[in-house]
Write an enzyme that holds these catalytic residues in place. Structure first.
Site, PDB file in Angstrom:
ATOM      1  N   ASP A  14       0.839  -1.200   0.000  1.00  0.00           N
ATOM      2  CA  ASP A  14       0.000   0.000   0.000  1.00  0.00           C
ATOM      3  C   ASP A  14       0.873   1.248   0.000  1.00  0.00           C
ATOM      4  O   ASP A  14       1.767   1.394   0.839  1.00  0.00           O
ATOM      5  CB  ASP A  14      -0.899   0.016   1.247  1.00  0.00           C
ATOM      6  CG  ASP A  14      -1.905  -1.127   1.262  1.00  0.00           C
ATOM      7  OD1 ASP A  14      -2.052  -1.801   0.218  1.00  0.00           O
ATOM      8  OD2 ASP A  14      -2.548  -1.340   2.314  1.00  0.00           O
ATOM      9  N   GLY A  42      -6.182 -10.288   1.276  1.00  0.00           N
ATOM     10  CA  GLY A  42      -5.822 -11.639   1.717  1.00  0.00           C
ATOM     11  C   GLY A  42      -4.748 -11.599   2.787  1.00  0.00           C
ATOM     12  O   GLY A  42      -4.867 -12.226   3.850  1.00  0.00           O
ATOM     13  N   ASN A  44      -3.805  -9.063   4.670  1.00  0.00           N
ATOM     14  CA  ASN A  44      -4.249  -8.400   5.914  1.00  0.00           C
ATOM     15  C   ASN A  44      -5.016  -9.392   6.788  1.00  0.00           C
ATOM     16  O   ASN A  44      -4.859  -9.424   8.012  1.00  0.00           O
ATOM     17  CB  ASN A  44      -5.165  -7.218   5.599  1.00  0.00           C
ATOM     18  CG  ASN A  44      -4.462  -6.123   4.810  1.00  0.00           C
ATOM     19  OD1 ASN A  44      -3.240  -6.083   4.765  1.00  0.00           O
ATOM     20  ND2 ASN A  44      -5.238  -5.255   4.178  1.00  0.00           N
ATOM     21  N   ASN A 185     -19.959  -6.038   3.389  1.00  0.00           N
ATOM     22  CA  ASN A 185     -20.444  -4.783   3.962  1.00  0.00           C
ATOM     23  C   ASN A 185     -21.748  -4.441   3.217  1.00  0.00           C
ATOM     24  O   ASN A 185     -22.173  -5.192   2.326  1.00  0.00           O
ATOM     25  CB  ASN A 185     -19.377  -3.676   3.916  1.00  0.00           C
ATOM     26  CG  ASN A 185     -19.009  -3.268   2.496  1.00  0.00           C
ATOM     27  OD1 ASN A 185     -19.741  -3.521   1.547  1.00  0.00           O
ATOM     28  ND2 ASN A 185     -17.857  -2.641   2.355  1.00  0.00           N
ATOM     29  N   GLY A 223     -19.660  -0.936   9.393  1.00  0.00           N
ATOM     30  CA  GLY A 223     -18.706   0.083   9.836  1.00  0.00           C
ATOM     31  C   GLY A 223     -18.828   0.328  11.331  1.00  0.00           C
ATOM     32  O   GLY A 223     -18.954  -0.608  12.124  1.00  0.00           O
ATOM     33  N   SER A 224     -18.830   1.599  11.723  1.00  0.00           N
ATOM     34  CA  SER A 224     -18.855   1.938  13.155  1.00  0.00           C
ATOM     35  C   SER A 224     -20.142   1.483  13.846  1.00  0.00           C
ATOM     36  O   SER A 224     -20.220   1.458  15.068  1.00  0.00           O
ATOM     37  CB  SER A 224     -18.669   3.442  13.339  1.00  0.00           C
ATOM     38  OG  SER A 224     -19.728   4.107  12.687  1.00  0.00           O
ATOM     39  N   ALA A 251     -10.194  -2.375   8.225  1.00  0.00           N
ATOM     40  CA  ALA A 251     -11.066  -2.729   9.364  1.00  0.00           C
ATOM     41  C   ALA A 251     -11.799  -4.038   9.047  1.00  0.00           C
ATOM     42  O   ALA A 251     -11.873  -4.946   9.882  1.00  0.00           O
ATOM     43  CB  ALA A 251     -12.079  -1.619   9.624  1.00  0.00           C
ATOM     44  N   ASP A 253     -10.847  -6.347   7.000  1.00  0.00           N
ATOM     45  CA  ASP A 253      -9.888  -7.467   6.954  1.00  0.00           C
ATOM     46  C   ASP A 253      -9.539  -7.950   8.363  1.00  0.00           C
ATOM     47  O   ASP A 253      -9.473  -9.154   8.613  1.00  0.00           O
ATOM     48  CB  ASP A 253      -8.597  -7.026   6.243  1.00  0.00           C
ATOM     49  CG  ASP A 253      -8.865  -6.624   4.800  1.00  0.00           C
ATOM     50  OD1 ASP A 253      -9.841  -7.134   4.223  1.00  0.00           O
ATOM     51  OD2 ASP A 253      -8.105  -5.791   4.271  1.00  0.00           O
ATOM     52  N   ARG A 286      -5.433   3.047  14.545  1.00  0.00           N
ATOM     53  CA  ARG A 286      -4.021   3.107  14.129  1.00  0.00           C
ATOM     54  C   ARG A 286      -3.917   3.252  12.608  1.00  0.00           C
ATOM     55  O   ARG A 286      -4.797   2.798  11.888  1.00  0.00           O
ATOM     56  CB  ARG A 286      -3.321   1.800  14.502  1.00  0.00           C
ATOM     57  CG  ARG A 286      -3.376   1.489  15.963  1.00  0.00           C
ATOM     58  CD  ARG A 286      -2.878   0.075  16.170  1.00  0.00           C
ATOM     59  NE  ARG A 286      -2.912  -0.259  17.568  1.00  0.00           N
ATOM     60  CZ  ARG A 286      -2.881  -1.490  18.040  1.00  0.00           C
ATOM     61  NH1 ARG A 286      -2.827  -2.510  17.216  1.00  0.00           N
ATOM     62  NH2 ARG A 286      -2.906  -1.708  19.330  1.00  0.00           N
ATOM     63  N   GLY A 288      -2.587   2.424   8.836  1.00  0.00           N
ATOM     64  CA  GLY A 288      -2.077   1.322   8.024  1.00  0.00           C
ATOM     65  C   GLY A 288      -2.907   0.059   8.115  1.00  0.00           C
ATOM     66  O   GLY A 288      -3.750  -0.095   9.003  1.00  0.00           O
TER      67      GLY A 288
HETATM   68  P1  ATP Z   1     -12.843  -1.740   4.978  1.00  0.00           P
HETATM   69  O1  ATP Z   1     -13.179  -1.780   3.520  1.00  0.00           O
HETATM   70  O2  ATP Z   1     -12.713  -0.337   5.549  1.00  0.00           O
HETATM   71  O3  ATP Z   1     -11.726  -2.614   5.373  1.00  0.00           O
HETATM   72  P2  ATP Z   1     -15.411  -3.002   5.291  1.00  0.00           P
HETATM   73  O4  ATP Z   1     -16.257  -2.013   4.557  1.00  0.00           O
HETATM   74  O5  ATP Z   1     -15.151  -4.312   4.682  1.00  0.00           O
HETATM   75  O6  ATP Z   1     -14.066  -2.329   5.788  1.00  0.00           O
HETATM   76  P3  ATP Z   1     -16.738  -2.314   7.724  1.00  0.00           P
HETATM   77  O7  ATP Z   1     -18.172  -2.686   7.809  1.00  0.00           O
HETATM   78  O8  ATP Z   1     -16.402  -0.887   7.451  1.00  0.00           O
HETATM   79  O9  ATP Z   1     -16.043  -3.303   6.703  1.00  0.00           O
HETATM   80  O10 ATP Z   1     -15.989  -2.694   9.085  1.00  0.00           O
HETATM   81  C1  ATP Z   1     -15.905  -4.030   9.567  1.00  0.00           C
HETATM   82  C2  ATP Z   1     -16.036  -4.005  11.069  1.00  0.00           C
HETATM   83  O11 ATP Z   1     -14.985  -3.205  11.620  1.00  0.00           O
HETATM   84  C3  ATP Z   1     -17.325  -3.356  11.571  1.00  0.00           C
HETATM   85  O12 ATP Z   1     -18.396  -4.298  11.609  1.00  0.00           O
HETATM   86  C4  ATP Z   1     -16.903  -2.874  12.955  1.00  0.00           C
HETATM   87  O13 ATP Z   1     -16.924  -3.920  13.890  1.00  0.00           O
HETATM   88  C5  ATP Z   1     -15.447  -2.456  12.718  1.00  0.00           C
HETATM   89  N1  ATP Z   1     -15.330  -1.020  12.380  1.00  0.00           N
HETATM   90  C6  ATP Z   1     -15.223  -0.456  11.161  1.00  0.00           C
HETATM   91  N2  ATP Z   1     -15.157   0.891  11.233  1.00  0.00           N
HETATM   92  C7  ATP Z   1     -15.216   1.197  12.550  1.00  0.00           C
HETATM   93  C8  ATP Z   1     -15.193   2.433  13.292  1.00  0.00           C
HETATM   94  N3  ATP Z   1     -15.105   3.631  12.684  1.00  0.00           N
HETATM   95  N4  ATP Z   1     -15.283   2.356  14.641  1.00  0.00           N
HETATM   96  C9  ATP Z   1     -15.376   1.170  15.287  1.00  0.00           C
HETATM   97  N5  ATP Z   1     -15.400  -0.032  14.631  1.00  0.00           N
HETATM   98  C10 ATP Z   1     -15.327  -0.027  13.291  1.00  0.00           C
HETATM   99  O1  RIB Z   2      -8.945  -3.813   2.632  1.00  0.00           O
HETATM  100  C1  RIB Z   2      -7.836  -2.971   2.620  1.00  0.00           C
HETATM  101  C2  RIB Z   2      -6.892  -3.382   1.532  1.00  0.00           C
HETATM  102  O2  RIB Z   2      -7.526  -3.214   0.270  1.00  0.00           O
HETATM  103  C3  RIB Z   2      -5.621  -2.558   1.448  1.00  0.00           C
HETATM  104  O3  RIB Z   2      -4.585  -3.056   2.258  1.00  0.00           O
HETATM  105  C4  RIB Z   2      -5.303  -2.575  -0.039  1.00  0.00           C
HETATM  106  O4  RIB Z   2      -4.141  -3.271  -0.353  1.00  0.00           O
HETATM  107  C5  RIB Z   2      -6.527  -3.173  -0.734  1.00  0.00           C
HETATM  108  O5  RIB Z   2      -6.311  -4.470  -1.109  1.00  0.00           O
END
Ligand code: ATP
Ligand code: RIB
Length: 304
Positions: A14, A42, A44, A185, A223-224, A251, A253, A286, A288
Site C-alpha cells: 500500500d 488476503g 491483511n 459490507n 462500519g462503526s 477494518a 480485513d 491506528r 495502516g
Molecule cells: P474496509 O473496507 O474499511 O476494510 P469493510 O467495509 O469491509 O471495511 P466495515 O463494515 O467498514 O467493513 O468494518 C468491519 C467491522 O470493523 C465493523 O463491523 C466494525 O466492527 C469495525 N469497524 C469499522 N469501522 C469502525 C469504526 N469507525 N469504529 C469502530 N469499529 C469499526
Molecule cells: O482492505 C484494505 C486493503 O484493500 C488494502 O490493504 C489494499 O491493499 C486493498 O487491497
C-alpha cells in the site's frame, strides 16, 4: 494447540498518502505524509488471524520484485506459513494507492499485478494442506475462477468456507451455495443481491436473500455501527465499539481474520463476532493495514 486456517487471497504493497479530504474527480490536493505499508485483503486477513492466535497458511502470488520479496518476509515474521505463495515473473506485485483523510476514511485503487496470476491449479497444488484446515477464508482480489477452486476444495473436504466478498462484485450462484459464512459490507451485499441503492430497512432483507441463495450464515458489516447477524439461531443487530477513527483501512480485513481465528477455536458465533469487532475497532485507531492488526491478548484486554 493452535487451530489451522487457510487463507487464499491478495498480497499488496500500500502506497498511502495522508490527505485533508478524499480528492473529488479532477481535484489535486496536497497531502501531509507518505508511507509504504504491507497490505492486500488476503494478506491483511492472514496477518490478523495469525496475530489473533491462529496457525495460518497463506496461499497467494507475488512477483519476483522488491515489493513481493519484502511482503513474504513480513508474513514470515508474523509466523505465517508461506510455502504456498507462488513467485512469478513478467509482472509486478500487487500495489494499492490509498488516500487516508483526516476523518479516517479512505479511497483505494488497486493494480492487482501478480494477484491475477493466482490460478485454480495453484489451489489444486495445495490440495493436501487444504484438506486438514479447520477453516478456509478468501476474498475477491484474486480471479473468481480461483475463488471457486478454493470453495470447491473446502466444500469437498467438509471444511467451513468463509467468503469476504470484497471488493464488491456479482457472485456466481455456485459460489454462494458452497459458502458457509459470508461477510459483506452493505455495498457488497447490495451488489450481490442486485440492488442499485439500499436503506437500513434493506439490511435484514438482503441477509435473508443471501440465506435463500444457499449461504448458511450472514454477517453484514456496518462500519462503526457494528454488524447484522443472520444465522440458524439468531437474527439482529450487534453493536460495535466506539473509537476515534484514525484510519479505517483494513477494518473489514482485521474483522474477518480475527473472526476466522475465533471460529476455528470453536467460539460460539456471537462471542466470535464480539472478538472480531474488538479487533477491528482497535485497528481503526491506528494507521495502516497490517501494522494496525492487534494481537490476541490486546484484543481481549483493550479498554474501550
Ligand atoms: P474496509 O473496507 O474499511 O476494510 P469493510 O467495509 O469491509 O471495511 P466495515 O463494515 O467498514 O467493513 O468494518 C468491519 C467491522 O470493523 C465493523 O463491523 C466494525 O466492527 C469495525 N469497524 C469499522 N469501522 C469502525 C469504526 N469507525 N469504529 C469502530 N469499529 C469499526
Ligand atoms: O482492505 C484494505 C486493503 O484493500 C488494502 O490493504 C489494499 O491493499 C486493498 O487491497
Amino acid at each position: 494447540m493452535k487451530q489451522k486456517i487457510i487463507i487464499a487471497g491478495s498480497s499488496n504493497t500500500d502506497m498511502v498518502v495522508k490527505v485533508p479530504h478524499i480528492p473529488a474527480p479532477g481535484e489535486t490536493i496536497l497531502g501531509s505524509g507518505f508511507m509504504t505499508i504491507s497490505g492486500g485483503k488476503g494478506a491483511n486477513q492472514a496477518v490478523a488471524a495469525a496475530r489473533a492466535g491462529a496457525e495460518v497458511l497463506f496461499i497467494a502470488c507475488v512477483a519476483d520484485d522488491a515489493f513481493g520479496t519484502q511482503s513474504v518476509e513480513h508474513y514470515k515474521k508474523d509466523g505465517i506459513d508461506t510455502s504456498c505463495i507462488k513467485v512469478t515473473s513478467g509482472t509486478h506485485s500487487g500495489i494499492a494507492l490509498i488516500n487516508v483523510a483526516d476523518d479516517g476514511e479512505n479511497s483505494i485503487s488497486v493494480a492487482p499485478g501478480a494477484n491475477s496470476l493466482l490460478l485454480p491449479e495453484d489451489i489444486q497444488a495445495c490440495g493436501k494442506v487444504l484438506a486438514d484446515a479447520k477453516i478456509v477464508l478468501t476474498q475477491l482480489e484474486i480471479p473468481m475462477t480461483t475463488v471457486l477452486a478454493v470453495a470447491k476444495a473446502a466444500h469437498s473436504n467438509n471444511i467451513p468456507f468463509i467468503l469476504n466478498p470484497a471488493p464488491g462484485t456479482e457472485i456466481p450462484e455456485e459460489l454462494l451455495e458452497m459458502t458457509t459464512l459470508i461477510t459483506p459490507n452493505e455495498t457488497e451485499a447490495a451488489i450481490i443481491t442486485g440492488r442499485d441503492k439500499f436503506t437500513e430497512q434493506d439490511i435484514p432483507v438482503m441477509a435473508g436473500e443471501l440465506i435463500n441463495k444457499g449461504v448458511q450464515t450472514v454477517i453484514l458489516t456496518l462500519g462503526s455501527k457494528g454488524v447484522f447477524l443472520k444465522s440458524a439461531t439468531f437474527e439482529g443487530f450487534i453493536p460495535g465499539y466506539q473509537v476515534k477513527a484514525v484510519d479505517t483501512t483494513a477494518a473489514g480485513d482485521v474483522f474477518n481474520g480475527a473472526l476466522a481465528a475465533a471460529l476455528a477455536e470453536e467460539m460460539p458465533i456471537k462471542e466470535a463476532i464480539d472478538f472480531a469487532q474488538r479487533a477491528a475497532a482497535i485497528s481503526v485507531t491506528r494507521m495502516g493495514a497490517q501494522p494496525s492488526a492487534p494481537y490476541g491478548k490486546e484484543i481481549k484486554e483493550y479498554k474501550f
